[in-house]
Design a protein around this motif. Sequence first.
Motif, PDB file in Angstrom:
ATOM      1  N   GLY A 103       3.185   7.515  -6.236  1.00 35.72           N
ATOM      2  CA  GLY A 103       2.534   8.454  -7.055  1.00 35.72           C
ATOM      3  C   GLY A 103       2.943   9.913  -7.193  1.00 35.72           C
ATOM      4  N   ARG A 104       4.153  10.000  -6.365  1.00 38.97           N
ATOM      5  CA  ARG A 104       4.890  11.150  -6.576  1.00 38.97           C
ATOM      6  C   ARG A 104       6.010  11.028  -7.675  1.00 38.97           C
ATOM      7  NH1 ARG A 104       9.761  12.972  -4.679  1.00 38.97           N
ATOM      8  NH2 ARG A 104       9.867  10.962  -3.553  1.00 38.97           N
ATOM      9  N   ALA A 105       6.183  12.149  -8.506  1.00 39.36           N
ATOM     10  CA  ALA A 105       7.287  12.378  -9.500  1.00 39.36           C
ATOM     11  C   ALA A 105       8.678  12.154  -8.846  1.00 39.36           C
ATOM     12  CB  ALA A 105       7.072  13.583 -10.331  1.00 39.36           C
ATOM     13  N   GLY A 106       9.478  11.186  -9.493  1.00 45.66           N
ATOM     14  CA  GLY A 106      10.917  11.196  -8.757  1.00 45.66           C
ATOM     15  C   GLY A 106      10.907  10.040  -7.997  1.00 45.66           C
ATOM     16  N   PHE A 107       9.847   9.418  -7.665  1.00 46.84           N
ATOM     17  CA  PHE A 107      10.065   8.465  -6.589  1.00 46.84           C
ATOM     18  C   PHE A 107      10.868   7.254  -6.988  1.00 46.84           C
ATOM     19  CE2 PHE A 107       8.674   4.141  -5.217  1.00 46.84           C
ATOM     20  CZ  PHE A 107       9.050   4.144  -3.703  1.00 46.84           C
ATOM     21  N   ASP A 108      11.830   6.584  -6.279  1.00 50.67           N
ATOM     22  CA  ASP A 108      12.668   5.648  -6.648  1.00 50.67           C
ATOM     23  C   ASP A 108      13.029   4.894  -5.700  1.00 50.67           C
ATOM     24  OD1 ASP A 108      14.668   4.185  -7.906  1.00 50.67           O
ATOM     25  OD2 ASP A 108      16.169   5.701  -8.356  1.00 50.67           O
ATOM     26  N   LEU A 109      12.920   3.464  -5.771  1.00 45.64           N
ATOM     27  CA  LEU A 109      13.214   2.507  -4.743  1.00 45.64           C
ATOM     28  C   LEU A 109      14.625   2.406  -4.342  1.00 45.64           C
ATOM     29  CD1 LEU A 109      11.130  -0.485  -5.911  1.00 45.64           C
ATOM     30  CD2 LEU A 109      10.627   0.927  -3.959  1.00 45.64           C
ATOM     31  N   ALA A 110      15.644   3.072  -5.132  1.00 46.11           N
ATOM     32  CA  ALA A 110      17.002   3.266  -4.898  1.00 46.11           C
ATOM     33  C   ALA A 110      16.981   4.007  -3.625  1.00 46.11           C
ATOM     34  CB  ALA A 110      17.624   3.818  -6.088  1.00 46.11           C
ATOM     35  N   GLY A 111      16.188   4.900  -3.178  1.00 53.68           N
ATOM     36  CA  GLY A 111      16.355   5.579  -1.934  1.00 53.68           C
ATOM     37  C   GLY A 111      16.167   4.871  -0.694  1.00 53.68           C
ATOM     38  N   VAL A 157       0.859  -1.219  -0.027  1.00 55.21           N
ATOM     39  CA  VAL A 157       0.006  -0.007   0.071  1.00 55.21           C
ATOM     40  C   VAL A 157       0.850   1.298  -0.076  1.00 55.21           C
ATOM     41  CG1 VAL A 157      -1.768   1.190   1.262  1.00 55.21           C
ATOM     42  CG2 VAL A 157      -1.952  -1.266   1.157  1.00 55.21           C
ATOM     43  N   LEU A 158       2.038   1.293   0.773  1.00 50.10           N
ATOM     44  CA  LEU A 158       2.699   2.555   1.008  1.00 50.10           C
ATOM     45  C   LEU A 158       3.442   2.596  -0.605  1.00 50.10           C
ATOM     46  CD1 LEU A 158       4.485   4.522   2.468  1.00 50.10           C
ATOM     47  CD2 LEU A 158       5.833   2.800   3.214  1.00 50.10           C
ATOM     48  N   TYR A 159       3.832   1.573  -1.152  1.00 52.56           N
ATOM     49  CA  TYR A 159       4.473   1.933  -2.527  1.00 52.56           C
ATOM     50  C   TYR A 159       3.601   2.485  -3.527  1.00 52.56           C
ATOM     51  CZ  TYR A 159       6.440   0.478  -7.247  1.00 52.56           C
ATOM     52  OH  TYR A 159       6.803   0.804  -8.392  1.00 52.56           O
ATOM     53  N   VAL A 160       2.261   2.039  -3.337  1.00 52.52           N
ATOM     54  CA  VAL A 160       1.160   2.729  -4.464  1.00 52.52           C
ATOM     55  C   VAL A 160       1.149   3.847  -3.951  1.00 52.52           C
ATOM     56  CG1 VAL A 160      -1.357   2.593  -4.846  1.00 52.52           C
ATOM     57  CG2 VAL A 160      -0.134   0.512  -4.639  1.00 52.52           C
ATOM     58  N   ILE A 161       1.166   4.336  -2.762  1.00 52.41           N
ATOM     59  CA  ILE A 161       1.174   5.859  -2.423  1.00 52.41           C
ATOM     60  C   ILE A 161       2.233   6.489  -2.829  1.00 52.41           C
ATOM     61  CG2 ILE A 161       1.039   7.504  -0.372  1.00 52.41           C
ATOM     62  CD1 ILE A 161      -0.813   5.337   0.723  1.00 52.41           C
ATOM     63  N   ALA A 162       3.393   5.994  -2.265  1.00 51.13           N
ATOM     64  CA  ALA A 162       4.742   6.856  -2.596  1.00 51.13           C
ATOM     65  C   ALA A 162       5.050   6.804  -4.225  1.00 51.13           C
ATOM     66  CB  ALA A 162       5.869   5.968  -1.925  1.00 51.13           C
ATOM     67  N   PHE A 213      13.423   2.744   0.544  1.00 56.87           N
ATOM     68  CA  PHE A 213      12.166   2.515   0.892  1.00 56.87           C
ATOM     69  C   PHE A 213      12.078   1.956   2.188  1.00 56.87           C
ATOM     70  CE2 PHE A 213       8.223  -0.038   0.026  1.00 56.87           C
ATOM     71  CZ  PHE A 213       7.143   1.063  -0.168  1.00 56.87           C
ATOM     72  N   ALA A 214      12.647   2.800   3.171  1.00 52.95           N
ATOM     73  CA  ALA A 214      12.780   2.629   4.548  1.00 52.95           C
ATOM     74  C   ALA A 214      13.256   0.937   4.976  1.00 52.95           C
ATOM     75  CB  ALA A 214      11.599   2.741   5.302  1.00 52.95           C
ATOM     76  N   SER A 215      13.987   0.669   4.094  1.00 50.04           N
ATOM     77  CA  SER A 215      14.706  -0.864   4.042  1.00 50.04           C
ATOM     78  C   SER A 215      15.920  -0.738   5.364  1.00 50.04           C
ATOM     79  CB  SER A 215      15.022  -1.435   3.108  1.00 50.04           C
ATOM     80  OG  SER A 215      14.137  -1.782   2.228  1.00 50.04           O
TER      81      SER A 215
END
Length: 232
Positions: A107-115, A100-105, A117-119
């Motif tokens: 939705g913002r331009a520039g979002f990248d899992l490389a950041g 659910v958090l991935y779907v929301i996050a 994602f609180a892992s």
Amino acid sequence: MALSKRAIAELIGTFWLVFGGCGSAVLAAAFPNLGIGFLGVALAFGLTVLTMAYAIGHISGCHLNPAVSVGLAVAKRFPASELLAYLVAQVAGGVLAAAVLYVIASGRAGFDLAGGFASNGYGAHSPGGYTLTACLVAEVVLTCMFLFIILGATDRRAPQGFAPIAIGLGLTLIHLIGIPVTNLSVNPARSTGPAVFVGGWALEQLWLFWVAPIVGAAIAGVLYGAVLGESD
């Protein structure tokens, strides 16, 4: 109450912990000019446990964490025969929250899992660049102390009705200590959810965030009973 209902409560509660805690880290921690930072994230994790303890504590015990369930089982506060059901529910709740958090996050331009994602991570993936050994020790010790707080606050000799406050504030405190080290786990379900979506290094390092919290919780379960348990 039926184990199935208690497992559902654990799924919902763990969903809230991961969504609230990791969500605050991903969506709000670094928001321009208004970001909540480490303190806000730590408080968010504590508030998720505090609110769920009052919401489902009377149903499932509000473990929300495989390490907590193991520690309580070692301390003989929870039947080992029910561990698997709780662990499955908790991990499912964590993964669902991350989805659910991935779907929301995203939705913002520039979002990248490389950041991240609180892992959770160690070495190059530790927020402060801490070594594997440092991260292992931190996760074991902080989980051990968290379980001590839980075991003490829920002891029948303790003042009644205040356990959720002590446990929620305890989780806030250990996040203030541990976020710079590993992003703080002390909870394998919390670590698994984001790691499933980040993949790669997050999955490769996930073993530490299962092993260390469970070892720390088991140590607390043994020590509390041996040192602070009732003599009778």
